[in-house]
Design a protein around this motif. Structure first.
Motif, PDB file in Angstrom:
ATOM      1  N   GLU A 277       0.673  -1.054   0.051  1.00  0.00           N
ATOM      2  CA  GLU A 277       0.109  -0.151   0.049  1.00  0.00           C
ATOM      3  C   GLU A 277       0.881   1.189   0.009  1.00  0.00           C
ATOM      4  OE1 GLU A 277      -2.347  -3.354   1.714  1.00  0.00           O
ATOM      5  OE2 GLU A 277      -0.215  -2.468   2.028  1.00  0.00           O
ATOM      6  N   ASN A 278       1.920   1.220   0.682  1.00  0.00           N
ATOM      7  CA  ASN A 278       3.089   2.252   0.491  1.00  0.00           C
ATOM      8  C   ASN A 278       3.314   2.567  -0.877  1.00  0.00           C
ATOM      9  OD1 ASN A 278       4.621   4.220   1.611  1.00  0.00           O
ATOM     10  ND2 ASN A 278       6.320   2.782   1.628  1.00  0.00           N
ATOM     11  N   ASP A 279       3.200   1.931  -1.823  1.00  0.00           N
ATOM     12  CA  ASP A 279       3.271   2.268  -3.199  1.00  0.00           C
ATOM     13  C   ASP A 279       2.196   2.478  -4.058  1.00  0.00           C
ATOM     14  OD1 ASP A 279       6.297   1.478  -2.919  1.00  0.00           O
ATOM     15  OD2 ASP A 279       5.510  -0.574  -3.016  1.00  0.00           O
ATOM     16  N   LEU A 280       0.999   2.465  -3.602  1.00  0.00           N
ATOM     17  CA  LEU A 280      -0.246   2.633  -4.080  1.00  0.00           C
ATOM     18  C   LEU A 280      -0.287   3.920  -5.067  1.00  0.00           C
ATOM     19  CD1 LEU A 280      -2.444   1.008  -4.727  1.00  0.00           C
ATOM     20  CD2 LEU A 280      -3.779   1.781  -2.796  1.00  0.00           C
ATOM     21  N   ASP A 281       0.053   5.004  -4.480  1.00  0.00           N
ATOM     22  CA  ASP A 281      -0.187   6.450  -5.063  1.00  0.00           C
ATOM     23  C   ASP A 281       1.123   6.328  -6.418  1.00  0.00           C
ATOM     24  OD1 ASP A 281      -1.907   7.424  -3.465  1.00  0.00           O
ATOM     25  OD2 ASP A 281      -0.360   8.424  -2.114  1.00  0.00           O
ATOM     26  N   MET A 282       2.200   5.927  -6.262  1.00  0.00           N
ATOM     27  CA  MET A 282       2.907   5.752  -7.267  1.00  0.00           C
ATOM     28  C   MET A 282       2.331   4.736  -8.320  1.00  0.00           C
ATOM     29  SD  MET A 282       6.974   4.369  -7.050  1.00  0.00           S
ATOM     30  CE  MET A 282       6.345   2.646  -6.682  1.00  0.00           C
ATOM     31  N   LEU A 283       1.928   3.881  -7.902  1.00  0.00           N
ATOM     32  CA  LEU A 283       1.284   2.926  -9.022  1.00  0.00           C
ATOM     33  C   LEU A 283       0.192   3.509  -9.659  1.00  0.00           C
ATOM     34  CD1 LEU A 283       1.711  -0.262  -6.831  1.00  0.00           C
ATOM     35  CD2 LEU A 283       3.120   0.258  -8.775  1.00  0.00           C
ATOM     36  N   LYS A 284      -0.743   4.129  -9.173  1.00  0.00           N
ATOM     37  CA  LYS A 284      -1.777   4.862  -9.649  1.00  0.00           C
ATOM     38  C   LYS A 284      -1.371   6.129 -10.530  1.00  0.00           C
ATOM     39  CE  LYS A 284      -4.985   4.109  -5.953  1.00  0.00           C
ATOM     40  NZ  LYS A 284      -6.005   4.824  -4.784  1.00  0.00           N
ATOM     41  N   ALA A 285      -0.338   6.589 -10.407  1.00  0.00           N
ATOM     42  CA  ALA A 285       0.187   7.480 -11.120  1.00  0.00           C
ATOM     43  C   ALA A 285       0.751   7.438 -12.801  1.00  0.00           C
ATOM     44  CB  ALA A 285       1.329   8.519 -10.413  1.00  0.00           C
ATOM     45  N   VAL A 286       0.934   6.241 -12.902  1.00  0.00           N
ATOM     46  CA  VAL A 286       1.653   5.639 -14.081  1.00  0.00           C
ATOM     47  C   VAL A 286       0.780   4.825 -14.835  1.00  0.00           C
ATOM     48  CG1 VAL A 286       4.059   6.123 -13.245  1.00  0.00           C
ATOM     49  CG2 VAL A 286       3.028   4.147 -13.314  1.00  0.00           C
ATOM     50  N   LYS A 287       0.835   4.669 -16.298  1.00  0.00           N
ATOM     51  CA  LYS A 287       0.157   3.904 -16.793  1.00  0.00           C
ATOM     52  C   LYS A 287       0.506   2.404 -16.856  1.00  0.00           C
ATOM     53  CE  LYS A 287      -1.187   2.700 -21.769  1.00  0.00           C
ATOM     54  NZ  LYS A 287      -1.076   2.834 -23.181  1.00  0.00           N
ATOM     55  N   ASN A 288       2.069   2.090 -16.718  1.00  0.00           N
ATOM     56  CA  ASN A 288       2.475   0.801 -16.834  1.00  0.00           C
ATOM     57  C   ASN A 288       2.790   0.430 -15.242  1.00  0.00           C
ATOM     58  OD1 ASN A 288       2.272   0.684 -19.659  1.00  0.00           O
ATOM     59  ND2 ASN A 288       4.027   2.102 -19.755  1.00  0.00           N
ATOM     60  N   SER A 289       1.731   0.211 -14.555  1.00  0.00           N
ATOM     61  CA  SER A 289       1.948  -0.231 -13.265  1.00  0.00           C
ATOM     62  C   SER A 289       2.392  -1.598 -12.816  1.00  0.00           C
ATOM     63  CB  SER A 289       1.011   0.423 -12.190  1.00  0.00           C
ATOM     64  OG  SER A 289      -0.156  -0.148 -12.775  1.00  0.00           O
ATOM     65  N   ILE A 290       3.191  -2.017 -12.192  1.00  0.00           N
ATOM     66  CA  ILE A 290       3.634  -3.545 -11.915  1.00  0.00           C
ATOM     67  C   ILE A 290       3.711  -4.012 -10.551  1.00  0.00           C
ATOM     68  CG2 ILE A 290       5.511  -5.217 -12.421  1.00  0.00           C
ATOM     69  CD1 ILE A 290       6.513  -3.131 -14.352  1.00  0.00           C
ATOM     70  N   ALA A 291       2.956  -5.158 -10.446  1.00  0.00           N
ATOM     71  CA  ALA A 291       2.955  -5.569  -8.947  1.00  0.00           C
ATOM     72  C   ALA A 291       3.982  -6.936  -8.755  1.00  0.00           C
ATOM     73  CB  ALA A 291       1.533  -6.059  -8.587  1.00  0.00           C
ATOM     74  N   MET A 292       4.709  -6.837  -7.839  1.00  0.00           N
ATOM     75  CA  MET A 292       5.347  -7.938  -7.815  1.00  0.00           C
ATOM     76  C   MET A 292       4.573  -9.236  -7.237  1.00  0.00           C
ATOM     77  SD  MET A 292       8.494  -7.022  -8.471  1.00  0.00           S
ATOM     78  CE  MET A 292       9.171  -8.671  -8.163  1.00  0.00           C
ATOM     79  N   GLY A 293       4.980 -10.405  -7.571  1.00  0.00           N
ATOM     80  CA  GLY A 293       4.472 -11.841  -7.305  1.00  0.00           C
ATOM     81  C   GLY A 293       3.936 -11.901  -5.884  1.00  0.00           C
ATOM     82  N   ASN A 294       4.640 -11.136  -5.100  1.00  0.00           N
ATOM     83  CA  ASN A 294       4.274 -11.141  -3.478  1.00  0.00           C
ATOM     84  C   ASN A 294       3.539 -10.010  -2.920  1.00  0.00           C
ATOM     85  OD1 ASN A 294       6.896  -9.737  -3.894  1.00  0.00           O
ATOM     86  ND2 ASN A 294       7.262  -9.918  -1.953  1.00  0.00           N
ATOM     87  N   ALA A 295       2.969  -9.288  -3.905  1.00  0.00           N
ATOM     88  CA  ALA A 295       2.275  -8.085  -3.709  1.00  0.00           C
ATOM     89  C   ALA A 295       1.282  -8.307  -2.891  1.00  0.00           C
ATOM     90  CB  ALA A 295       1.991  -7.315  -4.818  1.00  0.00           C
ATOM     91  N   ARG A 296       0.746  -7.260  -2.156  1.00  0.00           N
ATOM     92  CA  ARG A 296      -0.410  -7.141  -1.314  1.00  0.00           C
ATOM     93  C   ARG A 296      -1.606  -7.106  -2.187  1.00  0.00           C
ATOM     94  NH1 ARG A 296       0.043  -4.671   3.909  1.00  0.00           N
ATOM     95  NH2 ARG A 296       2.305  -5.395   4.685  1.00  0.00           N
ATOM     96  N   PRO A 297      -2.678  -7.989  -1.898  1.00  0.00           N
ATOM     97  CA  PRO A 297      -3.645  -7.945  -2.760  1.00  0.00           C
ATOM     98  C   PRO A 297      -4.693  -6.785  -3.127  1.00  0.00           C
ATOM     99  CG  PRO A 297      -3.618  -9.985  -1.394  1.00  0.00           C
ATOM    100  CD  PRO A 297      -2.683  -9.030  -0.938  1.00  0.00           C
ATOM    101  N   SER A 298      -4.305  -6.017  -2.102  1.00  0.00           N
ATOM    102  CA  SER A 298      -5.331  -4.602  -2.282  1.00  0.00           C
ATOM    103  C   SER A 298      -4.667  -3.742  -3.351  1.00  0.00           C
ATOM    104  CB  SER A 298      -4.997  -4.047  -0.902  1.00  0.00           C
ATOM    105  OG  SER A 298      -3.595  -3.608  -0.526  1.00  0.00           O
ATOM    106  N   ILE A 299      -3.310  -3.859  -3.768  1.00  0.00           N
ATOM    107  CA  ILE A 299      -2.826  -3.205  -4.777  1.00  0.00           C
ATOM    108  C   ILE A 299      -3.187  -3.665  -6.185  1.00  0.00           C
ATOM    109  CG2 ILE A 299      -0.973  -2.317  -3.178  1.00  0.00           C
ATOM    110  CD1 ILE A 299       1.000  -3.741  -5.171  1.00  0.00           C
ATOM    111  N   LEU A 300      -3.420  -4.940  -6.234  1.00  0.00           N
ATOM    112  CA  LEU A 300      -3.618  -5.506  -7.697  1.00  0.00           C
ATOM    113  C   LEU A 300      -4.452  -5.057  -8.497  1.00  0.00           C
ATOM    114  CD1 LEU A 300      -3.406  -9.247  -6.611  1.00  0.00           C
ATOM    115  CD2 LEU A 300      -1.350  -7.705  -7.160  1.00  0.00           C
ATOM    116  N   PRO A 301      -5.778  -4.465  -8.014  1.00  0.00           N
ATOM    117  CA  PRO A 301      -6.808  -3.766  -8.880  1.00  0.00           C
ATOM    118  C   PRO A 301      -5.931  -2.474  -9.639  1.00  0.00           C
ATOM    119  CG  PRO A 301      -7.594  -4.375  -6.997  1.00  0.00           C
ATOM    120  CD  PRO A 301      -6.262  -4.606  -6.764  1.00  0.00           C
ATOM    121  N   TYR A 302      -4.623  -1.956  -9.289  1.00  0.00           N
ATOM    122  CA  TYR A 302      -4.238  -0.601  -9.544  1.00  0.00           C
ATOM    123  C   TYR A 302      -3.286  -0.990 -10.476  1.00  0.00           C
ATOM    124  CZ  TYR A 302      -7.354   1.011  -6.037  1.00  0.00           C
ATOM    125  OH  TYR A 302      -8.491   0.990  -5.093  1.00  0.00           O
TER     126      TYR A 302
END
Length: 325
Positions: A277-302
Motif C-alpha cells: 500500500e505504501n506504493d499505491l499512489d506511485m502505481l496509480k500515477a503511471v500507466k504501466n504499473s507493475i505488482a511483484m508476485g508477492n504483492a499485497r492483494p489490495s494493490i492488484l486492481p491498480y
C-alpha cells in the motif's frame, strides 16, 4: 519477552544460551540459524524456526528440508530481508540501462538512509524522502526542506510530550538525546549510524530535516500531538501507532512528475514497480504499473501487470514483459 528486528520490524523471540563465544562478552546477538552451524544446531535442538535469508543462485532453499546450515553466503540471493531481497535483480537493472532506459529508486528514505548495497547497484537516479530530494546522475535536481522554525517547533512539541522519534535529513539522521527514547537504538541499527543531535538544528538556523518517524503507542498526549501533525504534515500510518510525518507538498507521485518534467519524458514511457500500500499512489500515477508476485492483494486492481515473485526473478520478467531488458 520479544525484540524487534530493526530491518524487517518483525517481532523475534529472545533465547538464552551458553554457546556464544566468550569473547563476545555479555549482551545480545542476532542468531542466523539457517547460515551459522552453531545457530542451526541450537535451533534444531529446541525445535526453533529457521528462516533462510540467503538462497543459492541455482535453486530455492527450504528450511523444512535443511539438514545443515547453508554457509556459502557470498554467492547467493538475499531473501526474507526486506529491501535487500532479490539483489540478483541487478542483472535486470544492468540490462535495462544497456538498452538505453533510465532506472530510478523511489523511496521514503532520505538519501543518507539508503543502504550502500542499494547505491552500489548504480541506479541512474534517486527520488528520496517521499519526493523531497531528487538526484539524477549524481546531480541534485530537486530539494524541499521543512523550514527551520517549523523543525524547531516540531522538536519542541515532541520533546514536551517525550514522544519517541527520530528525524531524517538528506545528509544525516538526527536523534533527540534529551530524554529516554527507544527509537535511538532502532534508528542507529536501521541506518547504520550513531546519528547527530537534533540540538544542531535547534541551534543552527541553516539546518533542517525533511521528515520524521514517531511512535505514539501508550503516549497519553497522542491526540494533541496528532492534531499538530495533521495541520502541518502529511501523516502516513505505519501501524501500531507508528507514524511517518512527511511534507504536505511532496510524495512519491510528485517525485515522478518532477523527474519526467526534468527529462522531458512522456508519462506513457514510465513504469513503476511496487508490492504494498505504501506504493499505491506511485502505481496509480503511471500507466504501466507493475505488482511483484508477492504483492499485497489490495494493490492488484491498480496494476497493469503482475510479475513473478522477487525470488523467481520477478523484476527481470517484468522488464522483459515491457521489452526493456
Amino acid at each position: 519477552i520479544k525484540a524487534i528486528n530493526p530491518l524487517t520490524k518483525e517481532e523475534i523471540p529472545i533465547w538464552i544460551s551458553d554457546y556464544v563465544l566468550i569473547t563476545y562478552g555479555t549482551g545480545a546477538i542476532m542468531a542466523v540459524p539457517a547460515h551459522d552451524t552453531r545457530d542451526f544446531e541450537f535451533a534444531k535442538k529446541f525445535n526453533l524456526p529457521i528462516k533462510p535469508v540467503i538462497m543459492p543462485k541455482d535453486g530455492k532453499i527450504d528450511e523444512k528440508e535443511m539438514t545443515e546450515a547453508y554457509t556459502d553466503v557470498n554467492d547467493g540471493i538475499a531473501i526474507n530481508s526486506g529491501f535487500l531481497n532479490g539483489l540478483a535483480s541487478k542483472e535486470a537493472i544492468k540490462k535495462a540501462k544497456e538498452n538505453g532506459h533510465l532506472v530510478f529508486i523511489n523511496t521514503g528514505r532520505t538519501f543518507s538512509g539508503i543502504p550502500k548495497t542499494i547505491t552500489e547497484l548504480n541506479f541512474d537516479g534517486y527520488v528520496c524522502g517521499c519526493g523531497t530530494h531528487i538526484y539524477f546522475q549524481g546531480k541534485k535536481i530537486k530539494e524541499s526542506v521543512i523550514p527551520n522554525d517549523q523543525c524547531v517547533e516540531t522538536v519542541k512539541i515532541l520533546r514536551k510530550y517525550q514522544v519517541y522519534a527520530f528525524y531524517e535529513a538528506d545528509q544525516g539522521i538526527y536523534f533527540d538525546f534529551s530524554y529516554p527514547n527507544p527509537f535511538l537504538e532502532m534508528g542507529k541499527k536501521i541506518f547504520g549510524t550513531q546519528g547527530k543531535s537534533i540540538d544542531e538544528i535547534i541551534e543552527d538556523q541553516t539546518k533542517t530535516f525533511d521528515k520524521c518517524l514517531i511512535s505514539l503507542k501508550e503516549n497519553p498526549a497522542a491526540d494533541s500531538v496528532m492534531e499538530y501533525f495533521r495541520q502541518h504534515y502529511y501523516c502516513i500510518s505505519r501501524g501500531d501507532d507508528v507514524w511517518e510525518m512527511t511534507q504536505k507538498s511532496c510524495n512519491k507521485v510528485t517525485g515522478i512528475q518532477e523527474v519526467w518534467a526534468y527529462l522531458g519524458a512522456d508519462l506513457e514511457d514510465c513504469l513503476a514497480v511496487g508490492d504494498s500500500e505504501n506504493d499505491l499512489d506511485m502505481l496509480k500515477a503511471v500507466k504501466n504499473s507493475i505488482a511483484m508476485g508477492n504483492a499485497r492483494p489490495s494493490i492488484l486492481p491498480y496494476c497493469s501487470y503482475v510479475t513473478a515473485d522477487i525470488l523467481d526473478d520477478g523484476m527481470y520478467h517484468a522488464l522483459q514483459h515491457y521489452d526493456i531488458t
